[in-house]
Design a protein around this motif. Structure first.
Motif, PDB file in Angstrom:
ATOM      1  N   PHE A   1      48.754  39.305  49.082  1.00 54.99           N
ATOM      2  CA  PHE A   1      48.271  39.566  47.730  1.00 54.99           C
ATOM      3  C   PHE A   1      47.488  38.327  47.335  1.00 54.99           C
ATOM      4  CE2 PHE A   1      48.174  39.803  43.167  1.00 54.99           C
ATOM      5  CZ  PHE A   1      47.979  41.161  42.941  1.00 54.99           C
ATOM      6  N   TRP A   2      46.258  38.506  46.803  1.00 51.71           N
ATOM      7  CA  TRP A   2      45.442  37.321  46.528  1.00 51.71           C
ATOM      8  C   TRP A   2      45.064  37.224  45.063  1.00 51.71           C
ATOM      9  CZ3 TRP A   2      41.016  34.860  44.921  1.00 51.71           C
ATOM     10  CH2 TRP A   2      40.854  33.553  45.408  1.00 51.71           C
ATOM     11  N   SER A   3      45.109  35.972  44.563  1.00 54.51           N
ATOM     12  CA  SER A   3      44.514  35.671  43.262  1.00 54.51           C
ATOM     13  C   SER A   3      44.002  34.244  43.370  1.00 54.51           C
ATOM     14  CB  SER A   3      45.556  35.767  42.147  1.00 54.51           C
ATOM     15  OG  SER A   3      46.411  34.632  42.200  1.00 54.51           O
TER      16      SER A   3
ATOM     17  N   LEU B   1      40.338  40.022  53.598  1.00 54.70           N
ATOM     18  CA  LEU B   1      39.663  41.088  52.846  1.00 54.70           C
ATOM     19  C   LEU B   1      40.513  41.375  51.618  1.00 54.70           C
ATOM     20  CD1 LEU B   1      39.042  43.561  55.839  1.00 54.70           C
ATOM     21  CD2 LEU B   1      37.656  41.590  55.176  1.00 54.70           C
ATOM     22  N   VAL B   2      39.947  41.111  50.451  1.00 56.52           N
ATOM     23  CA  VAL B   2      40.712  41.341  49.216  1.00 56.52           C
ATOM     24  C   VAL B   2      40.193  42.594  48.536  1.00 56.52           C
ATOM     25  CG1 VAL B   2      41.513  40.337  47.047  1.00 56.52           C
ATOM     26  CG2 VAL B   2      40.903  38.835  48.942  1.00 56.52           C
ATOM     27  N   PHE B   3      41.126  43.469  48.216  1.00 60.02           N
ATOM     28  CA  PHE B   3      40.773  44.704  47.507  1.00 60.02           C
ATOM     29  C   PHE B   3      41.062  44.444  46.025  1.00 60.02           C
ATOM     30  CE2 PHE B   3      42.707  45.955  51.708  1.00 60.02           C
ATOM     31  CZ  PHE B   3      41.488  45.937  52.377  1.00 60.02           C
TER      32      PHE B   3
ATOM     33  N   GLY C   1      35.051  31.784  47.830  1.00 60.92           N
ATOM     34  CA  GLY C   1      33.681  32.196  47.546  1.00 60.92           C
ATOM     35  C   GLY C   1      33.555  33.010  46.275  1.00 60.92           C
ATOM     36  N   MET C   2      34.634  33.711  45.887  1.00 65.43           N
ATOM     37  CA  MET C   2      34.535  34.623  44.751  1.00 65.43           C
ATOM     38  C   MET C   2      34.574  33.942  43.390  1.00 65.43           C
ATOM     39  SD  MET C   2      37.692  34.434  43.397  1.00 65.43           S
ATOM     40  CE  MET C   2      37.642  35.825  42.256  1.00 65.43           C
ATOM     41  N   VAL C   3      34.884  32.636  43.382  1.00 68.42           N
ATOM     42  CA  VAL C   3      35.109  31.957  42.095  1.00 68.42           C
ATOM     43  C   VAL C   3      33.916  32.132  41.146  1.00 68.42           C
ATOM     44  CG1 VAL C   3      35.393  29.686  41.021  1.00 68.42           C
ATOM     45  CG2 VAL C   3      36.820  30.333  42.972  1.00 68.42           C
TER      46      VAL C   3
ATOM     47  N   ILE D   1      35.330  44.474  46.188  1.00 68.38           N
ATOM     48  CA  ILE D   1      35.668  43.803  47.443  1.00 68.38           C
ATOM     49  C   ILE D   1      35.321  42.322  47.336  1.00 68.38           C
ATOM     50  CG2 ILE D   1      34.887  43.544  49.850  1.00 68.38           C
ATOM     51  CD1 ILE D   1      36.904  45.773  49.508  1.00 68.38           C
ATOM     52  N   ASP D   2      36.217  41.503  47.872  1.00 65.61           N
ATOM     53  CA  ASP D   2      35.979  40.053  47.994  1.00 65.61           C
ATOM     54  C   ASP D   2      36.472  39.680  49.382  1.00 65.61           C
ATOM     55  OD1 ASP D   2      36.403  37.259  48.044  1.00 65.61           O
ATOM     56  OD2 ASP D   2      38.290  37.480  46.941  1.00 65.61           O
ATOM     57  N   THR D   3      35.595  39.186  50.215  1.00 68.53           N
ATOM     58  CA  THR D   3      36.099  38.764  51.516  1.00 68.53           C
ATOM     59  C   THR D   3      35.796  37.303  51.767  1.00 68.53           C
ATOM     60  OG1 THR D   3      34.314  38.966  53.171  1.00 68.53           O
ATOM     61  CG2 THR D   3      35.299  41.029  52.330  1.00 68.53           C
ATOM     62  N   GLY D   4      36.609  36.675  52.573  1.00 70.46           N
ATOM     63  CA  GLY D   4      36.395  35.275  52.930  1.00 70.46           C
ATOM     64  C   GLY D   4      36.659  35.084  54.414  1.00 70.46           C
ATOM     65  N   LEU D   5      35.606  34.718  55.124  1.00 71.46           N
ATOM     66  CA  LEU D   5      35.727  34.400  56.555  1.00 71.46           C
ATOM     67  C   LEU D   5      35.630  32.881  56.671  1.00 71.46           C
ATOM     68  CD1 LEU D   5      35.592  34.996  59.646  1.00 71.46           C
ATOM     69  CD2 LEU D   5      33.129  35.311  59.374  1.00 71.46           C
TER      70      LEU D   5
ATOM     71  N   VAL E   1      37.204  23.478  48.345  1.00 72.60           N
ATOM     72  CA  VAL E   1      38.170  22.382  48.467  1.00 72.60           C
ATOM     73  C   VAL E   1      39.531  22.927  48.053  1.00 72.60           C
ATOM     74  CG1 VAL E   1      38.870  20.128  47.554  1.00 72.60           C
ATOM     75  CG2 VAL E   1      36.472  20.566  48.065  1.00 72.60           C
ATOM     76  N   ARG E   2      40.510  22.714  48.910  1.00 74.12           N
ATOM     77  CA  ARG E   2      41.886  23.141  48.594  1.00 74.12           C
ATOM     78  C   ARG E   2      42.830  22.027  48.999  1.00 74.12           C
ATOM     79  NH1 ARG E   2      42.750  29.408  50.757  1.00 74.12           N
ATOM     80  NH2 ARG E   2      40.990  30.286  49.592  1.00 74.12           N
ATOM     81  N   THR E   3      43.574  21.529  48.031  1.00 80.85           N
ATOM     82  CA  THR E   3      44.505  20.456  48.388  1.00 80.85           C
ATOM     83  C   THR E   3      45.959  20.929  48.424  1.00 80.85           C
ATOM     84  OG1 THR E   3      44.512  19.752  46.084  1.00 80.85           O
ATOM     85  CG2 THR E   3      43.051  18.552  47.567  1.00 80.85           C
TER      86      THR E   3
HETATM   87  N1  SER Z   1      39.300  35.138  47.903  1.00 76.47           N
HETATM   88  C1  SER Z   1      39.818  35.340  49.202  1.00 76.47           C
HETATM   89  C2  SER Z   1      40.258  34.069  49.869  1.00 76.47           C
HETATM   90  O1  SER Z   1      39.929  33.029  49.426  1.00 76.47           O
HETATM   91  C3  SER Z   1      38.805  36.008  50.082  1.00 76.47           C
HETATM   92  O2  SER Z   1      37.561  35.460  49.854  1.00 76.47           O
HETATM   93  O3  SER Z   1      40.937  34.080  50.842  1.00 76.47           O
END
Ligand code: SER
Length: 409
Positions: free
Chosen positions: A153-155, A195-197, A40-42, A218-222, A66-68
Motif C-alpha cells: 500500500f503506498w502513500s 505500480l501504484v493504483f 516521481g509523483m510528488v 496510475i503512478d509507477t516508479g522504476l 532523496v529518502r533518508t
Molecule cells: N510512488 C511510488 C513509489 O515511490 C511509485 O512511483 O514507489
C-alpha cells in the motif's frame, strides 16, 4: 546498459505510448510537509487530488529522489541509497491496472532484456483482480505473492493520494540469498518497479482513509539505479556506473580494501550531499540543511574510524557528477569544521559512555556545542552497547527552540 541509456529506453518506450515527458520536479517540494521529493509523483499531487488538471492524461518523468528513512541500512544492504533516480509513467483517469502491468512486463523483458522467469510480483492481499491480471499476462501463480499493506500500500507518508500497489522484483539468484520470493528475501529478490493504483485520499496515517480520489489513476516508479545494478551485473548501488568513480575515490582516500560497508556508506552520503548542495541546500542545524550536515558528518566519522585523520572529502565530492568547485568547497568547509569539533566531542562522549546511559543533557551538549547529529551519537552509543535518553534530548531541543524563538521576537 548505462544509466543514461536506461533512462532513454524508458522514456522512448512510454513516449511511444503517448506519454508527455515532464521535467523533474524540485528536490524539495514547496509544500512544507515533505522534507524532500521521495517519488516521481510528488509534483503531480494536485492532479491526483483533482485540484488541477494535468497537461495530458499520460505523463512520464525521470525524477531525482532523496529518502533518508533507510539511512541506517546504507552500506549494509545492496539495494538502499539515500538518493536515486525514479523513472515513472503516470496516468490520470486514463489507463489503469491492466495496461500498467502489461507495459511494465513488456519493457522489462523487451527493451531491458530481463529473463521472464526471474521476475516475481507482489500484490496487496485481497486484490485478486491484480493476481488474475498477472496470470493473464503469463506470470505463473507461484511467482505472485500476496502481502499486507506494509508492503503493498503506498502513500507519500503525508496526507494525500494513496493506493494499493503491485510490485515487480528481480531474482538475483541463489548466490545472493534464500529462495522463496520477495516475501522471504528482499536482497536476493530486489524490487525494481512499483505500480501504484491511486484510488484513495489518505489522512494523517495510512490507516486513515478519508475517501476515494475523484478518479482512478496510475503512478509507477522504476528505480533506475536498481535496474542499473541488475543490468550492469554489479553487487550493489554504489558500484553502478554513476557511483563507481566516487567509491574509487573513497578507497583511494582510505587506502584500504577491507570495510566495504563503510566505503559504501561514505560514497552514498557524499553523493547525496553533493546533489543537495548543488540544488542550493547548505549544511545547517534544522530541516533540510540538517540532512546535508548529517550526511557529511556521518561520512567524516566513518572516515575517521577507517583511520583517515586529515580532511580528504574534497576529491571524493569532486568525483560526483555535479560536484563543481563551489559545491566541493561547501563539503570541504563542513568537513574541516566537523573535524575540529569531533576530537573534543569524542573526548566528552568517551567519558560519558564509560559512565553509563547517555542523558538527554549530554546528547544535547554534543549536538549544540560539538555539532554531533543525534543519530550519530545514538549510533556510537549503540556500538558501545549504551542506551540513550532520546526523549530527554527531544525535550531539551524543544525548549531550546522555544527559547530562541522567544529571543527573536
Ligand atoms: N510512488 C511510488 C513509489 O515511490 C511509485 O512511483 O514507489
Amino acid at each position: 546498459m548505462r544509466s543514461d541509456q536506461i533512462r532513454t529506453t524508458f522514456l522512448d518506450y512510454f513516449g511511444g505510448l503517448g506519454h508527455l515527458e515532464v521535467p523533474a520536479g524540485p528536490l524539495a517540494p514547496d509544500e512544507g510537509d515533505l522534507l524532500f521529493t521521495n517519488a516521481g509523483m510528488v509534483q503531480f499531487k494536485p492532479y491526483y487530488l483533482g485540484l488541477s488538471r494535468p497537461p495530458r492524461s499520460r505523463l512520464m518523468s525521470a525524477q531525482p529522489c532523496v529518502r533518508t528513512v533507510d539511512i541506517d541500512r546504507i552500506g549494509l544492504t545492496d539495494r538502499h541509497a539515500t538518493a536515486f533516480e525514479m523513472l515513472g509513467n503516470f496516468a490520470f483517469d486514463d489507463y489503469f491496472k491492466r495496461e500498467s502491468m502489461a507495459w511494465a512486463l513488456d519493457l522489462l523483458t523487451g527493451g531491458f532484456g530481463l529473463e521472464r522467469d526471474r521476475l516475481w510480483m507482489t500484490v496487496l492481499r485481497g486484490d485478486e483482480e491484480s493476481v488474475d491480471l498477472w496470470r493473464s499476462l503469463g506470470v505463473p501463480e507461484e511467482r505472485i505473492q500476496r502481502l499486507g499493506p506494509d508492503d503493498n500500500f503506498w502513500s507519500m507518508g503525508v496526507p494525500g493520494p494513496s493506493g494499493p500497489t503491485s510490485e515487480i522484483f528481480y531474482d538475483r539468484g541463489p548466490r545472493v540469498g534464500r529462495d522463496g520470493g520477495p516475501a522471504v528475501d528482499s536482497e536476493r529478490f530486489v524490487e525494481l518497479w512499483n505500480l501504484v493504483f491511486m484510488q484513495y485520499r489518505r489522512g494523517d496515517s495510512d490507516d486513515e482513509i478519508l475517501g476515494d480520489l475523484p478518479g482512478r489513476h496510475i503512478d509507477t516508479g522504476l528505480g533506475r539505479d536498481r535496474l542499473a545494478l541488475v543490468l550492469q551485473g554489479v553487487d550493489n548501488l554504489q558500484e553502478i556506473d554513476v557511483a563507481r568513480s566516487t567509491l574509487a575515490a573513497v578507497r583511494a582516500l582510505t587506502g584500504r580494501d577491507d570495510e566495504p560497508a563503510a566505503h559504501r556508506l561514505v560514497t552514498d552520503h557524499v553523493r547525496t550531499a553533493v546533489l543537495l548542495i548543488a540544488a542550493g541546500f547548505r549544511p545547517g542545524n534544522e530541516g533540510r540543511g540538517y540532512v546535508v550536515r548529517r550526511l557529511l558528518r556521518r561520512a567524516v566519522r566513518r572516515l575517521v574510524l577507517l583511520g583517515v585523520d586529515e580532511p580528504g572529502l574534497g576529491p571524493v565530492a569532486a568525483s560526483v557528477p555535479g560536484g563543481d568547485p563551489a559545491v566541493v568547497e561547501v563539503v570541504e568547509r563542513e568537513e574541516r569544521t566537523f573535524r575540529r569539533t569531533l576530537r573534543a566531542g569524542n573526548r566528552l562522549l568517551d567519558t560519558e559512555l564509560r559512565r553509563g546511559p547517555l542523558t538527554g543533557e549530554t546528547v544535547f551538549k554534543l549536538h549544540d556545542t560539538y555539532g554531533f547529529p543525534v543519530d550519530l551519537t545514538v549510533e556510537i552509543a549503540g556500538e558501545a552497547g549504551v542506551s540513550v535518553d532520546t526523549d530527554g534530548f527531544a525535550r531539551l531541543m524543544r525548549e531550546h527552540r522555544e527559547r530562541s524563538r522567544a529571543g527573536r521576537q
